[in-house]
Design a protein around this motif. Structure first.
Motif, PDB file in Angstrom:
ATOM      1  N   LYS A   1       0.881  -1.055   0.120  1.00 19.88           N
ATOM      2  CA  LYS A   1      -0.113  -0.142   0.115  1.00 19.88           C
ATOM      3  C   LYS A   1       0.812   1.331  -0.073  1.00 19.88           C
ATOM      4  O   LYS A   1       1.861   1.117   0.482  1.00 19.88           O
ATOM      5  CB  LYS A   1      -1.051   0.157   1.095  1.00 19.88           C
TER       6      LYS A   1
ATOM      7  N   GLY B   1      -8.406   0.306  -0.343  1.00 22.63           N
ATOM      8  CA  GLY B   1      -9.171  -0.902   0.172  1.00 22.63           C
ATOM      9  C   GLY B   1     -10.030  -0.555   1.342  1.00 22.63           C
ATOM     10  O   GLY B   1     -10.662  -1.397   1.986  1.00 22.63           O
TER      11      GLY B   1
ATOM     12  N   LEU C   1      -6.290   2.205  -7.190  1.00 17.22           N
ATOM     13  CA  LEU C   1      -6.784   2.777  -6.196  1.00 17.22           C
ATOM     14  C   LEU C   1      -6.951   1.858  -5.101  1.00 17.22           C
ATOM     15  O   LEU C   1      -6.751   2.611  -3.818  1.00 17.22           O
ATOM     16  CB  LEU C   1      -8.532   3.209  -6.588  1.00 17.22           C
ATOM     17  N   ASP C   2      -7.151   0.649  -4.836  1.00 20.48           N
ATOM     18  CA  ASP C   2      -7.329  -0.192  -3.882  1.00 20.48           C
ATOM     19  C   ASP C   2      -5.944  -0.197  -3.098  1.00 20.48           C
ATOM     20  O   ASP C   2      -6.012  -0.295  -2.005  1.00 20.48           O
ATOM     21  CB  ASP C   2      -7.538  -1.539  -4.411  1.00 20.48           C
ATOM     22  N   ASP C   3      -4.815  -0.015  -3.883  1.00 20.22           N
ATOM     23  CA  ASP C   3      -3.716  -0.007  -2.881  1.00 20.22           C
ATOM     24  C   ASP C   3      -3.185   1.451  -2.852  1.00 20.22           C
ATOM     25  O   ASP C   3      -2.096   1.641  -2.077  1.00 20.22           O
ATOM     26  CB  ASP C   3      -2.490  -0.556  -3.885  1.00 20.22           C
TER      27      ASP C   3
ATOM     28  N   ASP D   1     -16.389   6.233  -4.224  1.00 26.55           N
ATOM     29  CA  ASP D   1     -15.128   5.737  -3.988  1.00 26.55           C
ATOM     30  C   ASP D   1     -14.389   6.577  -2.562  1.00 26.55           C
ATOM     31  O   ASP D   1     -13.364   6.296  -2.365  1.00 26.55           O
ATOM     32  CB  ASP D   1     -14.070   5.825  -5.091  1.00 26.55           C
TER      33      ASP D   1
ATOM     34  N   LYS E   1      -8.068   4.962  -9.873  1.00 30.58           N
ATOM     35  CA  LYS E   1      -8.924   3.970 -10.251  1.00 30.58           C
ATOM     36  C   LYS E   1      -8.928   2.962 -11.917  1.00 30.58           C
ATOM     37  O   LYS E   1      -8.597   2.019 -11.940  1.00 30.58           O
ATOM     38  CB  LYS E   1     -10.451   4.446 -10.126  1.00 30.58           C
TER      39      LYS E   1
ATOM     40  N   ASN F   1     -13.656   0.618   3.238  1.00 34.65           N
ATOM     41  CA  ASN F   1     -15.048   0.836   2.899  1.00 34.65           C
ATOM     42  C   ASN F   1     -15.380   2.250   2.504  1.00 34.65           C
ATOM     43  O   ASN F   1     -15.091   3.152   3.095  1.00 34.65           O
ATOM     44  CB  ASN F   1     -15.952   0.519   4.061  1.00 34.65           C
ATOM     45  N   THR F   2     -16.079   2.382   1.369  1.00 35.96           N
ATOM     46  CA  THR F   2     -16.229   3.799   0.584  1.00 35.96           C
ATOM     47  C   THR F   2     -17.566   3.967   0.730  1.00 35.96           C
ATOM     48  O   THR F   2     -18.296   3.077   0.679  1.00 35.96           O
ATOM     49  CB  THR F   2     -15.337   4.035  -0.558  1.00 35.96           C
TER      50      THR F   2
ATOM     51  N   ALA G   1     -12.084  -2.562   5.641  1.00 40.20           N
ATOM     52  CA  ALA G   1     -13.190  -3.366   5.058  1.00 40.20           C
ATOM     53  C   ALA G   1     -13.200  -4.727   5.851  1.00 40.20           C
ATOM     54  O   ALA G   1     -12.427  -5.327   6.543  1.00 40.20           O
ATOM     55  CB  ALA G   1     -12.485  -3.697   3.554  1.00 40.20           C
TER      56      ALA G   1
ATOM     57  N   GLY H   1      -9.977   5.342  -1.529  1.00 39.42           N
ATOM     58  CA  GLY H   1      -9.095   4.094  -2.108  1.00 39.42           C
ATOM     59  C   GLY H   1      -8.355   3.494  -1.048  1.00 39.42           C
ATOM     60  O   GLY H   1      -8.885   3.203   0.323  1.00 39.42           O
TER      61      GLY H   1
END
Lengths: 424, 672
Positions: free
Chosen positions: A45, A354, A320-322, A95, A315, A356-357, A424, A352
């Motif tokens: 990350k 990871g 984005l997740d990292d 997001d 994204k 919860n958005t 998450a 981002g």
């Protein structure tokens, strides 16, 4: 650095210091040559901190109130409203998450900046490391080409905002000090060396180094040579082109917005791609004592463009997740006109990483004369914020490091609790 | 009764989670220092006569095991089951289960039984087999202590008289050589002239020698040139400045106080404190006079630069009684009190009462970093424990000298002068040893007691006779700072090489350094590096900033980078606790490699070239080497350098290139 396993560098490694200047992949776009040298990130990350220095008004950005100065409009997530001046961010709401219940006891600029960067209150005994330096020491790529932590100056509206806080590595060691980008078009400080005979100089240096290391095979010498080796590698690295915005297509630079803030966001994305773990983009001048409405109305277009494009760009690239993106200042501003400092109830935005958005964490008082004057639900403290940020990045906030005086210090205050709604 | 044997009234604190000490892999310098002290079994404790023994001794071998595994629940913070394991008397007394130790009989000792069956430590990693063996062997041997072995350390020279530096130096060497022999360690050879030259200039003058100074020493054939150079440097203003700066750094907190909005920080005023100290050191003022002046200062900063001492020791720029006590204890007495502010120290024997007893002397002192005011305290010589303390907040404690002496304020109750009188008295147990230990730490990167401000019974000196010798000498000389330094620098020990002897592995090298059998290789402090660079570039205001106030932002980041000297210190800071730890990384390396100022020309070189009739390339190379590495180039270095100069068409550029290469060498940044 002192844990270098070999007390001497091999002859081959000395020669690397003076490698002739042909860059591999010089004719190939820089991110393609990256593919062959996979960027191995220990915990995967990284973080971009968008720091709005001076204290941005929450009621003029992400926590508007009925009857407030700015109109609140729906976003892409039903039930969540932000100000109408940030339409692009409203469309990105799925997001993002908004924490509306930040409550941190300090209303003074410098002390608050220190508090929100370190999770600790200023103490005479020693300095605490800033969160960017923590990231550099914990999750940056060891022996990587690029520094772990870079700061980018995104400009300055008029408006003081107190003494500028500069991130300090403190007891984590000077190697985790941030490297600074003065402005997006200037690139990384001290990166370029235009001496015509640089190779000859480095060769001469290498020969002297070999002798000294032979005479004194000690960890300190190995550490020094390793630091230099990394620096020279960075100077010659194709990844250093991450600092060059010219490589980005015009349409993308336009989409981020040609304001310095937008270009800084773009530069931040490039640096994360190249292997930097923590980028802090700071913009000064949010200390709107004469009232926030006019000033934020003027800033909103470029902030909206830059930040939303950053999220969308990350994204699109699958990053984005990292990559955790955090937008915040050192406190909020008074309910109503946003004239004074207000640390009791204010907002930050996370995206981002990871998390919860599409949610709102916490609530401030909704109605009545002093809407927003207090946190109604789920207060979040500065240590909570730091501990959560660490956790999202894969760092254990309870881990301890030695501070001066043989005093074990956890990375985040022991009393901190993680904002579970985000994880998450 | 020694402090360690005292029983203090310990409050049973509310139950708290055990104090975890984990040592993460990524941690730097300070934590490795701690790890070595705590976990490395081999310690070079030596004492003349006893030699270095393999028997398990309490303070050296057993206490570290107990500290790590037991004192969290059986120490100063809480005593589960009524058991305090910090001292042997406490363990003999025992707790709810009766006496916990039985000399010579591990199987009858509760502590051993608990550890052996792994019933203890609770909720913690169990003891390793090696640690268990240590504890068992120690109980079997009758629980011997280092203190017993060191009961009457022989300083080798009679106390109460001042001796000639050469004599003291010889005694220093005798102490160290005996301990080395006892530990079967062979000391390193003496340093060569160039190595000694660079080291003595950096240590005593805070900079490398100029080319002329270096050449003069290297070419001097007088047999007594080393003692003469030491004397010469001690007589310069540079010496005062260097020690003033050093003490200033020890006194100032890392973040200088300012008002909450981040107003001006007293950087200039703190520097002025260093300069004030420097002048006192240079003029040979005795340490007791200097410390007395600091402790009893009153009034505005304007007339008395040292008035800032208490503001720096306080909180948020305001003078506090307990902050002042802690600073005085740490700096002038070698005693760490900070844990005892809020509760009894979990690991040391300082009780909260003692901490506040010392703080009571500052009960009437108030002000900030601009001014110190003394008012007659309302409760006479009593002080209220601060609200912030975990325990006993609000209760009153009378003034008392640390270590037990009660203080009777009498009618006049001039608190701080009374404290100063006690502190600098010839028989004060802390004053002389604390300064001697700190000064030793300055030269050897390691104190005779470590950490340097943690002198107490259960943290004994590695060379007690040596510490006694230095303490006695310092006292007998009337606390003459230059005399003590002269004694140390003239010893063989200080003049040994820092080149590690061949064929020793890192553990042996470590043991050798810790027995002072070889000099450490130390990283140059930021200020010395700055001073040396200014000197060789001929630029007293060398500016290595990358952000300058004129660049666009008159506010914000650029404005925060106001002062070239401060900015340099901020970037190139070193590990104050361990000078052998190199902690610079990419930011520092890039600055040294690529900053335009270091790539540019040197005024000092230009002056040399102008003043020398027809200077040859060889002469220039020699000048550059002497000005940077404090030595002449070896044959192959000359050849390389001349080849480099020969390749370039532009002489000035080539010279700049060669200079750049030299200041970027590892050899440059270390004190050998």
């Amino acid at each position: 650095m002192n844990d270098h396993p070999d007390l001497r560098l091999s002859r081959r490694e000395f020669m690397r210091l003076s490698a002739a200047g042909v860059l591999t992949g010089a004719s190939v776009p820089w991110f393609e040559s990256l593919a062959s040298a996979a960027v191995k990130r220990p915990r995967g990350k990284s973080c971009i901190l968008l720091w709005m220095d001076g204290g941005p008004s929450q009621q003029h950005t992400f926590d508007p109130k009925p009857g407030g100065e700015f109109k609140s409009v729906p976003t892409a997530v039903p039930g969540i409203h932000i100000v109408e001046q940030l339409p692009k961010l409203a469309r990105c709401m799925k997001d993002m998450s908004i924490i509306r219940s930040m409550s941190t006891e300090i209303n003074d600029h410098y002390d608050a900046k220190y508090y929100l960067h370190t999770g600790y209150k200023r103490a005479p005994a020693f300095e605490h490391p800033a969160v960017g330096c923590i990231a550099s020491s914990q999750i940056s790529i060891p022996e990587g080409d690029l520094p772990g932590f870079v700061t980018i100056d995104a400009g300055n509206d008029k408006g003081n905002g107190g003494r500028f806080y500069r991130s300090v590595p403190a007891y984590l060691g000077p190697q985790h000090a941030p490297l600074a980008v003065q402005s997006p078009d200037r690139g990384l400080e001290n990166l370029r060396n235009d001496s015509a005979d640089l190779d000859a100089r480095l060769a001469l240096l290498a020969r002297g180094e070999a002798r000294f290391a032979e005479e004194r095979p000690l960890p300190a010498v190995a550490a020094k040579q390793a630091a230099y080796e990394r620096a020279v590698r960075l100077m010659r690295s194709s990844r250093a082109r991450a600092f060059d915005l010219d490589e980005e297509p015009d349409w993308l630079r336009d989409a981020y917005g040609r304001h310095r803030f937008g270009q800084s966001c773009l530069l931040a994305r490039r640096m994360i791609e190249a292997g930097v773990s923590f980028v802090e983009v700071f913009h000064r001048g949010w200390d709107d004592h004469e009232g926030a409405a006019r000033r934020i109305h003027a800033r909103a277009p470029w902030m909206d463009a830059g930040m939303s494009m950053l999220i969308r760009d990350l994204k699109m690239r699958g990053m984005l997740d990292d990559t955790l993106v955090v937008w915040m200042g050192e406190f909020g501003r008074s309910p109503g006109d946003g004239g004074g400092h207000f640390c009791k109830a204010w907002s930050t935005v996370w995206a981002g990483g990871g998390i919860n958005t599409g949610i709102v964490v916490g609530k401030t008082t909704e109605s009545g004369k002093n809407a927003g004057a207090a946190v109604e639900e789920r207060p979040v403290s500065a240590p909570d914020y730091i501990a959560t940020l660490c956790t999202v990045l894969g760092v254990d906030p309870r881990q301890e490091v030695m501070a001066p005086g043989n005093r074990p210090m956890p990375l985040a205050d022991k009393k901190a609790t993680i904002i579970k709604e985000l994880i998450a | 009764m020694t402090p360690a044997e005292k029983q203090f009234s310990l409050n049973r604190a509310a139950s708290r989670k055990q104090f975890p000490i984990s040592l993460p892999v990524n941690a730097t310098g300070g934590s490795r220092f701690f790890a070595r002290t705590l976990l490395l079994g081999i310690c070079a404790f030596g004492s003349p006569g006893a030699g270095w023994s393999a028997e398990p001794l309490f303070e050296r071998d057993v206490l570290p095991v107990l500290t790590k595994n037991c004192l969290g629940c059986h120490g100063g913070l809480r005593q589960k089951g009524g058991l305090d394991m910090r001292t042997i008397p406490a363990m003999l007394k025992g707790g709810e289960s009766g006496p916990a130790l039985s000399a010579g009989k591990p199987d009858a000792s509760e502590i051993w039984k608990m550890i052996a069956s792994d019933e203890m430590p609770k909720e913690h990693e169990k003891l390793s087999a090696a640690d268990k063996r240590t504890v068992r062997d120690w109980i079997t041997a009758g629980m011997p202590t280092v203190a017993e072995r060191q009961r009457k350390p022989d300083p080798l020279l009679p106390a109460g008289t001042r001796h000639v530096p050469a004599q003291v130096a010889a005694a220093i060497d005798q102490h160290l050589d005996r301990a080395l022999a006892g530990a079967n360690l062979k000391p390193a050879a003496l340093s060569g002239d160039a190595e000694f030259l660079r080291r003595i200039y950096l240590d005593l003058a805070g900079r490398v020698p100029t080319a002329a100074e270096a050449a003069a020493f290297l070419d001097d054939t007088a047999p007594a040139k080393r003692p003469e150079l030491i004397d010469k440097l001690l007589a310069t203003a540079d010496f005062g400045a260097q020690f003033g700066r050093t003490w200033r750094e020890w006194i100032s907190p890392p973040e200088l106080p300012s008002d909450a909005n981040g107003g001006k920080q007293p950087h200039n005023e703190t520097r002025a404190l260093g300069e004030w100290l420097g002048k006192r050191f240079a003029s040979g003022d005795s340490w007791d006079r200097i410390v007395r002046d600091i402790i009893t200062v009153e009034g505005e900063l304007k007339g008395s630069p040292h008035a800032i001492f208490f503001g720096l020791a306080g909180e948020g720029g305001k003078i506090t009684a307990d902050g002042s006590a802690r600073a005085v204890a740490s700096l002038f007495m070698g005693v760490q009190l900070q844990c005892a502010q809020c509760h009894d120290d979990p690991f040391r024997s300082w009780a909260q009462k003692e901490h506040w007893g010392l703080a009571a002397f500052f009960g009437g002192t108030s002000g900030d970093f601009n001014k110190v005011t003394e008012t007659q305290a309302k409760n006479g010589a009593r002080i209220k424990i601060a609200k912030a303390a975990f325990l006993n907040a609000g209760s009153e404690v009378p003034a008392a000298f640390l270590g037990g002496g009660a203080f009777d304020p009498g009618k006049e109750a001039a608190l701080r002068p009374a404290l100063a009188d006690w502190l600098v008295a010839k028989d004060n147990p802390f004053f002389a040893k604390a300064f001697a230990n700190r000064t030793w730490f300055y030269f050897f990167a390691r104190g005779i007691v470590n950490p340097v401000d943690d002198m107490r019974e259960l943290n004994p000196p590695s060379h007690p006779g040596l510490l006694a010798l230095l303490g006695n000498e310092f006292t007998a000389s009337g606390f003459d700072v230059k005399h003590l330094i002269r004694c140390i620098c003239n010893s063989r020990a200080y003049q040994r090489t820092s080149r590690p002897p061949a064929g020793m592995d890192s553990v042996a090298l470590d043991a050798l350094a810790r027995s002072f059998g070889r000099m450490p290789l130390r990283v140059m402090p930021a200020e010395s590096l700055y001073g040396s660079l200014c000197q060789v570039y001929g630029d007293p205001k060398l500016d290595l900033r990358t952000l300058a106030p004129k660049d666009g932002n008159s506010d914000g980041e650029s404005a925060a980078v106001g002062d070239p000297y401060l900015e340099f210190k901020r970037r190139f800071f070193t590990n104050e606790e361990d000078a052998t730890d190199f902690t610079h990384g990419i930011p520092q390396a890039l600055a040294m490699l690529n900053h335009p100022r270091l790539l540019a020309r040197s005024k000092a070189l230009e002056t040399f070239l102008k003043s020398t009739p027809a200077p040859s390339p060889q002469q220039t190379v020699e000048w550059l080497y002497l000005s940077t590495l404090s030595r002449r180039p070896a044959a192959e270095e000359s050849a390389d350098a001349l080849a480099f100069l020969g390749k370039s068409g532009d002489a000035a550029k080539a010279h700049a290139g060669l200079l750049w290469t030299l200041v970027n060498r590892s050899e440059y940044i270390f004190t050998p």
